[in-house]
Design a protein around this motif. Sequence first.
Motif, PDB file in Angstrom:
ATOM      1  N   PRO A   5       0.811  -1.153   0.113  1.00 27.24           N
ATOM      2  CA  PRO A   5      -0.153   0.143  -0.008  1.00 27.24           C
ATOM      3  C   PRO A   5       0.591   1.329   0.026  1.00 27.24           C
ATOM      4  N   ASP A   6       0.250   2.282  -0.594  1.00 32.86           N
ATOM      5  CA  ASP A   6       0.954   3.500  -0.425  1.00 32.86           C
ATOM      6  C   ASP A   6       1.336   4.103   0.890  1.00 32.86           C
ATOM      7  N   SER A   7       0.442   3.791   1.850  1.00 31.95           N
ATOM      8  CA  SER A   7       0.635   4.243   3.445  1.00 31.95           C
ATOM      9  C   SER A   7       1.921   3.565   3.929  1.00 31.95           C
ATOM     10  N   LEU A   8       2.745   2.632   3.094  1.00 33.31           N
ATOM     11  CA  LEU A   8       4.021   2.015   3.700  1.00 33.31           C
ATOM     12  C   LEU A   8       5.015   3.044   4.178  1.00 33.31           C
ATOM     13  N   GLN A   9       5.357   3.067   5.446  1.00 33.34           N
ATOM     14  CA  GLN A   9       6.271   4.094   5.900  1.00 33.34           C
ATOM     15  C   GLN A   9       7.735   3.502   6.013  1.00 33.34           C
ATOM     16  N   CYS A  10       8.104   2.201   6.095  1.00 31.79           N
ATOM     17  CA  CYS A  10       9.379   1.993   5.812  1.00 31.79           C
ATOM     18  C   CYS A  10       9.306   0.387   5.461  1.00 31.79           C
ATOM     19  N   LEU A  11      10.541  -0.231   5.021  1.00 28.22           N
ATOM     20  CA  LEU A  11      10.549  -1.341   4.519  1.00 28.22           C
ATOM     21  C   LEU A  11      11.977  -1.834   4.565  1.00 28.22           C
ATOM     22  N   PHE A  12      12.284  -3.066   5.469  1.00 26.73           N
ATOM     23  CA  PHE A  12      13.559  -3.331   5.689  1.00 26.73           C
ATOM     24  C   PHE A  12      13.602  -4.780   5.941  1.00 26.73           C
ATOM     25  N   THR A  13      14.707  -5.572   6.125  1.00 24.48           N
ATOM     26  CA  THR A  13      14.737  -6.918   6.006  1.00 24.48           C
ATOM     27  C   THR A  13      15.791  -7.064   7.501  1.00 24.48           C
ATOM     28  N   ALA A  14      15.123  -7.953   8.361  1.00 23.21           N
ATOM     29  CA  ALA A  14      15.414  -8.071   9.845  1.00 23.21           C
ATOM     30  C   ALA A  14      15.458  -9.345   9.912  1.00 23.21           C
ATOM     31  N   SER A  15      16.182  -9.981  11.277  1.00 24.39           N
ATOM     32  CA  SER A  15      16.002 -11.328  11.517  1.00 24.39           C
ATOM     33  C   SER A  15      15.220 -11.511  12.894  1.00 24.39           C
ATOM     34  N   VAL A  16      14.564 -12.472  12.992  1.00 25.40           N
ATOM     35  CA  VAL A  16      13.754 -12.631  14.468  1.00 25.40           C
ATOM     36  C   VAL A  16      14.760 -13.152  15.565  1.00 25.40           C
ATOM     37  N   THR A  17      14.834 -12.309  16.718  1.00 25.46           N
ATOM     38  CA  THR A  17      15.708 -12.867  17.748  1.00 25.46           C
ATOM     39  C   THR A  17      15.038 -12.873  18.823  1.00 25.46           C
ATOM     40  N   GLU A  18      15.504 -13.907  19.676  1.00 28.86           N
ATOM     41  CA  GLU A  18      14.767 -14.179  21.086  1.00 28.86           C
ATOM     42  C   GLU A  18      15.627 -13.359  22.226  1.00 28.86           C
ATOM     43  N   GLN A  19      14.917 -12.911  23.029  1.00 31.40           N
ATOM     44  CA  GLN A  19      15.337 -12.007  24.211  1.00 31.40           C
ATOM     45  C   GLN A  19      14.495 -12.085  25.391  1.00 31.40           C
ATOM     46  N   ASP A  20      14.989 -12.634  26.362  1.00 27.50           N
ATOM     47  CA  ASP A  20      13.973 -12.626  27.819  1.00 27.50           C
ATOM     48  C   ASP A  20      12.849 -13.486  27.400  1.00 27.50           C
ATOM     49  N   GLY A  21      12.662 -14.259  26.757  1.00 26.70           N
ATOM     50  CA  GLY A  21      11.458 -15.106  26.506  1.00 26.70           C
ATOM     51  C   GLY A  21      10.201 -14.608  25.605  1.00 26.70           C
ATOM     52  N   TYR A  23      10.147 -12.620  21.694  1.00 27.02           N
ATOM     53  CA  TYR A  23      10.822 -12.564  20.005  1.00 27.02           C
ATOM     54  C   TYR A  23      10.976 -11.044  19.538  1.00 27.02           C
ATOM     55  N   ARG A  24      11.765 -10.736  18.879  1.00 26.13           N
ATOM     56  CA  ARG A  24      12.036  -9.195  18.685  1.00 26.13           C
ATOM     57  C   ARG A  24      12.455  -9.065  17.384  1.00 26.13           C
ATOM     58  N   ILE A  25      12.188  -8.009  16.385  1.00 22.79           N
ATOM     59  CA  ILE A  25      12.667  -7.525  15.365  1.00 22.79           C
ATOM     60  C   ILE A  25      13.113  -6.035  15.261  1.00 22.79           C
ATOM     61  N   GLU A  26      14.232  -5.889  15.252  1.00 20.15           N
ATOM     62  CA  GLU A  26      14.596  -4.504  15.554  1.00 20.15           C
ATOM     63  C   GLU A  26      14.841  -3.593  14.225  1.00 20.15           C
ATOM     64  N   ILE A  27      14.233  -2.395  14.374  1.00 18.80           N
ATOM     65  CA  ILE A  27      14.177  -1.502  13.161  1.00 18.80           C
ATOM     66  C   ILE A  27      15.388  -0.670  13.233  1.00 18.80           C
ATOM     67  N   PRO A  28      15.974  -0.642  12.168  1.00 14.61           N
ATOM     68  CA  PRO A  28      17.236  -0.125  12.213  1.00 14.61           C
ATOM     69  C   PRO A  28      17.160   1.547  12.055  1.00 14.61           C
ATOM     70  N   ARG A  29      17.928   2.099  13.167  1.00 13.48           N
ATOM     71  CA  ARG A  29      17.773   3.712  13.366  1.00 13.48           C
ATOM     72  C   ARG A  29      17.313   4.475  11.943  1.00 13.48           C
ATOM     73  N   GLU A  30      18.061   4.316  11.106  1.00  7.85           N
ATOM     74  CA  GLU A  30      17.855   5.054   9.648  1.00  7.85           C
ATOM     75  C   GLU A  30      16.296   5.040   9.253  1.00  7.85           C
ATOM     76  N   GLU A  31      15.937   3.680   9.516  1.00  9.67           N
ATOM     77  CA  GLU A  31      14.592   3.741   8.850  1.00  9.67           C
ATOM     78  C   GLU A  31      13.631   4.611  10.005  1.00  9.67           C
ATOM     79  N   VAL A  32      13.556   4.560  11.077  1.00  9.11           N
ATOM     80  CA  VAL A  32      13.177   5.470  11.875  1.00  9.11           C
ATOM     81  C   VAL A  32      13.145   6.761  11.501  1.00  9.11           C
ATOM     82  N   GLU A  33      14.299   7.344  11.420  1.00 14.71           N
ATOM     83  CA  GLU A  33      14.544   8.599  11.051  1.00 14.71           C
ATOM     84  C   GLU A  33      14.192   9.200   9.860  1.00 14.71           C
ATOM     85  N   GLN A  34      14.444   8.337   8.653  1.00 15.50           N
ATOM     86  CA  GLN A  34      13.929   8.696   7.401  1.00 15.50           C
ATOM     87  C   GLN A  34      12.616   8.565   7.131  1.00 15.50           C
TER      88      GLN A  34
END
Length: 137
Positions: A5-21, A23-34
């Motif tokens: 959709p046109d409302s897409l704000q960012c698109l990136f590739t990331a791995s799913v990681t496990e942390q403290d029970g 699962y997380r996907i981290e958004i790169p800093r530049e994706e948030v800023e741009q």
Amino acid sequence: MVEVPDSLQCLFTASVTEQDGSYRIEIPREEVEQSGLDVGEFYRVGVLTHVGASSTNTPPDVVPSVEHREVRGPPVDEGEIREVTIETLGEEGDGIAKVERGYIIIVDGGEPGATVEVDVHTVRENVAFAEIVESES
């Protein structure tokens, strides 16, 4: 093919990681800023299987193929005419509109709530400047 959709704000590739029970996907800093994402706000997140991936639970013919879509750089070009909706006023009284991925267009003379046709005259990495196209009367 997955429709983006046109409302897409960012698109990136990331791995799913496990942390403290959990699962997380981290958004790169530049994706948030741009993309103009606001930290602390809620967003819808879609997870797509990468091309060629398969799972023991999903038959290969059901895995969607994903067309790679480059989303870097401004989503507008100098000289482009487009319709925008002015969301608010900037510090100097100019209208502010957001388009794809949260990209900001500053519109000289724009009033909040107005949907106007603009001529984009200056494009920078994170903001563009435009003039309202005067209608012939």
